[in-house]
Design a protein around this motif. Structure first.
Motif: not given
Length: 196
Positions: A31, A35, A48, A52, A55-56, A111
Protein backbone atom coordinates in the motif's frame (compact mmCIF):
# COMPACT_ATOMS: atom_id res chain seq x y z
CA UNK A 1 -27.65 -20.91 -18.93
CA UNK A 2 -26.42 -19.03 -15.83
CA UNK A 3 -28.14 -19.68 -12.53
CA UNK A 4 -29.88 -16.99 -10.46
CA UNK A 5 -26.91 -16.97 -8.07
CA UNK A 6 -24.50 -16.36 -10.97
CA UNK A 7 -26.58 -13.41 -12.13
CA UNK A 8 -26.67 -11.87 -8.66
CA UNK A 9 -22.91 -12.22 -8.23
CA UNK A 10 -22.38 -10.83 -11.73
CA UNK A 11 -24.41 -7.75 -10.77
CA UNK A 12 -21.93 -6.94 -8.01
CA UNK A 13 -18.65 -7.67 -9.76
CA UNK A 14 -17.39 -4.08 -9.44
CA UNK A 15 -18.03 -4.08 -5.69
CA UNK A 16 -16.38 -7.51 -5.28
CA UNK A 17 -13.42 -6.34 -7.36
CA UNK A 18 -12.94 -3.23 -5.25
CA UNK A 19 -13.19 -5.28 -2.05
CA UNK A 20 -10.64 -7.82 -3.31
CA UNK A 21 -8.24 -5.03 -4.26
CA UNK A 22 -8.61 -3.42 -0.83
CA UNK A 23 -7.81 -6.75 0.85
CA UNK A 24 -4.81 -7.31 -1.43
CA UNK A 25 -3.39 -3.90 -0.54
CA UNK A 26 -3.31 -4.84 3.14
CA UNK A 27 -0.15 -6.84 2.36
CA UNK A 28 2.61 -5.03 4.28
CA UNK A 29 4.55 -2.59 2.14
CA UNK A 30 2.32 -2.86 -0.93
CA UNK A 31 0.00 0.00 0.00
CA UNK A 32 2.92 2.38 0.54
CA UNK A 33 3.33 2.59 -3.26
CA UNK A 34 -0.26 3.68 -3.73
CA UNK A 35 -1.35 5.67 -0.66
CA UNK A 36 -2.02 9.41 -0.81
CA UNK A 37 1.42 10.74 0.13
CA UNK A 38 1.86 14.48 -0.36
CA UNK A 39 5.64 14.35 -0.80
CA UNK A 40 5.38 11.63 -3.45
CA UNK A 41 2.58 13.49 -5.26
CA UNK A 42 4.72 16.63 -5.25
CA UNK A 43 7.42 14.55 -6.98
CA UNK A 44 5.02 13.64 -9.80
CA UNK A 45 3.33 10.46 -8.54
CA UNK A 46 -0.13 11.86 -9.25
CA UNK A 47 -1.78 8.41 -9.47
CA UNK A 48 -1.79 8.49 -5.67
CA UNK A 49 -4.67 11.01 -5.79
CA UNK A 50 -6.76 8.09 -7.10
CA UNK A 51 -5.06 4.91 -5.85
CA UNK A 52 -4.94 5.96 -2.19
CA UNK A 53 -8.64 5.20 -1.90
CA UNK A 54 -7.98 1.47 -2.25
CA UNK A 55 -5.35 1.41 0.52
CA UNK A 56 -6.51 1.01 4.13
CA UNK A 57 -5.11 1.19 7.64
CA UNK A 58 -6.29 -2.23 8.83
CA UNK A 59 -8.64 -5.11 8.14
CA UNK A 60 -11.28 -3.38 10.27
CA UNK A 61 -10.90 -0.26 8.12
CA UNK A 62 -11.38 -2.38 4.97
CA UNK A 63 -14.44 -4.10 6.43
CA UNK A 64 -16.03 -0.76 7.38
CA UNK A 65 -15.62 0.51 3.83
CA UNK A 66 -16.76 -2.86 2.46
CA UNK A 67 -20.00 -2.35 4.41
CA UNK A 68 -20.37 0.99 2.61
CA UNK A 69 -19.73 -0.76 -0.72
CA UNK A 70 -22.33 -3.40 0.15
CA UNK A 71 -24.90 -0.70 0.97
CA UNK A 72 -24.10 1.03 -2.31
CA UNK A 73 -24.45 -2.29 -4.15
CA UNK A 74 -27.79 -2.92 -2.42
CA UNK A 75 -29.12 0.43 -3.66
CA UNK A 76 -27.75 -0.06 -7.17
CA UNK A 77 -28.42 -3.75 -7.70
CA UNK A 78 -28.19 -4.22 -11.47
CA UNK A 79 -30.17 -1.08 -12.33
CA UNK A 80 -27.28 1.29 -13.03
CA UNK A 81 -24.88 1.07 -15.95
CA UNK A 82 -21.37 0.03 -15.01
CA UNK A 83 -19.98 2.77 -17.24
CA UNK A 84 -21.85 5.45 -15.29
CA UNK A 85 -20.82 3.84 -12.01
CA UNK A 86 -17.14 3.82 -13.00
CA UNK A 87 -17.30 7.48 -14.11
CA UNK A 88 -19.01 8.49 -10.86
CA UNK A 89 -16.41 6.57 -8.85
CA UNK A 90 -13.55 8.22 -10.75
CA UNK A 91 -15.10 11.68 -10.33
CA UNK A 92 -15.58 11.23 -6.57
CA UNK A 93 -12.12 9.66 -6.14
CA UNK A 94 -10.40 12.53 -7.94
CA UNK A 95 -12.62 15.06 -6.14
CA UNK A 96 -11.57 13.68 -2.76
CA UNK A 97 -7.90 13.23 -3.71
CA UNK A 98 -7.68 16.65 -5.36
CA UNK A 99 -9.61 18.31 -2.55
CA UNK A 100 -7.27 16.87 0.07
CA UNK A 101 -4.22 17.84 -1.97
CA UNK A 102 -5.21 21.43 -2.69
CA UNK A 103 -7.34 22.36 0.31
CA UNK A 104 -5.79 20.34 3.16
CA UNK A 105 -2.10 21.28 2.88
CA UNK A 106 -1.38 20.00 6.39
CA UNK A 107 -2.39 16.46 5.41
CA UNK A 108 0.65 14.37 4.50
CA UNK A 109 -0.88 10.89 4.17
CA UNK A 110 -4.36 9.54 3.59
CA UNK A 111 -5.88 6.15 2.83
CA UNK A 112 -9.45 4.87 2.59
CA UNK A 113 -12.58 4.76 0.51
CA UNK A 114 -15.04 6.51 2.82
CA UNK A 115 -14.79 9.93 1.16
CA UNK A 116 -15.59 8.42 -2.23
CA UNK A 117 -18.46 6.41 -0.74
CA UNK A 118 -19.96 9.56 0.78
CA UNK A 119 -20.04 11.19 -2.67
CA UNK A 120 -21.43 8.14 -4.42
CA UNK A 121 -24.10 7.54 -1.79
CA UNK A 122 -25.21 11.13 -2.25
CA UNK A 123 -25.76 10.65 -6.00
CA UNK A 124 -26.86 7.07 -6.60
CA UNK A 125 -30.29 7.17 -4.87
CA UNK A 126 -31.36 9.96 -7.23
CA UNK A 127 -30.60 7.68 -10.19
CA UNK A 128 -32.44 4.62 -8.96
CA UNK A 129 -36.19 4.29 -9.65
CA UNK A 130 -36.92 2.73 -6.24
CA UNK A 131 -35.21 5.51 -4.25
CA UNK A 132 -36.02 8.65 -6.24
CA UNK A 133 -38.09 11.22 -4.42
CA UNK A 134 -38.22 11.42 -0.66
CA UNK A 135 -35.87 8.43 0.08
CA UNK A 136 -33.09 10.07 -1.98
CA UNK A 137 -33.66 13.44 -0.31
CA UNK A 138 -33.71 11.82 3.14
CA UNK A 139 -30.40 10.05 2.50
CA UNK A 140 -28.93 13.32 1.17
CA UNK A 141 -30.01 15.14 4.37
CA UNK A 142 -28.54 12.38 6.57
CA UNK A 143 -25.20 12.36 4.73
CA UNK A 144 -24.86 16.15 4.56
CA UNK A 145 -25.92 16.48 8.22
CA UNK A 146 -23.35 13.87 9.28
CA UNK A 147 -20.56 15.53 7.31
CA UNK A 148 -21.41 18.99 8.64
CA UNK A 149 -21.39 17.60 12.20
CA UNK A 150 -17.97 16.07 11.53
CA UNK A 151 -16.62 19.54 10.72
CA UNK A 152 -17.57 20.88 14.17
CA UNK A 153 -15.62 20.69 17.45
CA UNK A 154 -18.31 18.30 18.77
CA UNK A 155 -17.02 15.45 16.57
CA UNK A 156 -14.07 13.41 17.85
CA UNK A 157 -12.06 12.32 14.80
CA UNK A 158 -9.92 10.08 17.02
CA UNK A 159 -12.78 8.07 18.53
CA UNK A 160 -12.14 5.16 16.14
CA UNK A 161 -8.32 5.31 16.38
CA UNK A 162 -8.04 1.97 18.19
CA UNK A 163 -10.62 0.33 15.91
CA UNK A 164 -9.34 1.28 12.44
CA UNK A 165 -5.71 2.10 13.24
CA UNK A 166 -5.82 5.88 12.72
CA UNK A 167 -8.00 8.96 12.97
CA UNK A 168 -10.96 9.57 10.69
CA UNK A 169 -10.11 12.14 7.99
CA UNK A 170 -13.41 14.01 7.99
CA UNK A 171 -12.28 16.37 5.24
CA UNK A 172 -12.30 13.39 2.86
CA UNK A 173 -16.00 12.95 3.64
CA UNK A 174 -16.57 16.66 3.02
CA UNK A 175 -14.81 16.60 -0.36
CA UNK A 176 -16.73 13.45 -1.30
CA UNK A 177 -20.02 15.20 -0.57
CA UNK A 178 -18.89 18.25 -2.55
CA UNK A 179 -17.93 16.03 -5.53
CA UNK A 180 -21.27 14.21 -5.34
CA UNK A 181 -23.14 17.51 -5.03
CA UNK A 182 -21.41 18.91 -8.11
CA UNK A 183 -22.32 15.74 -10.04
CA UNK A 184 -25.97 16.07 -9.02
CA UNK A 185 -26.08 19.77 -9.88
CA UNK A 186 -24.52 19.10 -13.29
CA UNK A 187 -27.07 16.37 -14.01
CA UNK A 188 -29.91 18.71 -12.98
CA UNK A 189 -28.49 21.57 -15.04
CA UNK A 190 -28.25 19.45 -18.19
CA UNK A 191 -31.65 17.81 -17.62
CA UNK A 192 -30.11 14.36 -17.05
CA UNK A 193 -31.46 13.85 -13.53
CA UNK A 194 -34.31 11.32 -13.69
CA UNK A 195 -37.67 12.47 -12.35
CA UNK A 196 -40.17 10.50 -10.30
Amino acid sequence: MPSALDLRLHDYRLEFGAFALMLLLLIPGLGEWLEFNRQAIDQGQIWRLFSGHFVHLSLTHVLGNAAGLAFLGFIIRHDLSEKLLVWLFAWCALGVGGGLYWFAPDLQRYVGLSGVLHGMLLVVPFLMPLYRGWPAWLLLLVIVGKVLWEQTPFYNDQALMDVIGGRVETRAHLFGVIAGGIWLMAMALFGKLPRN
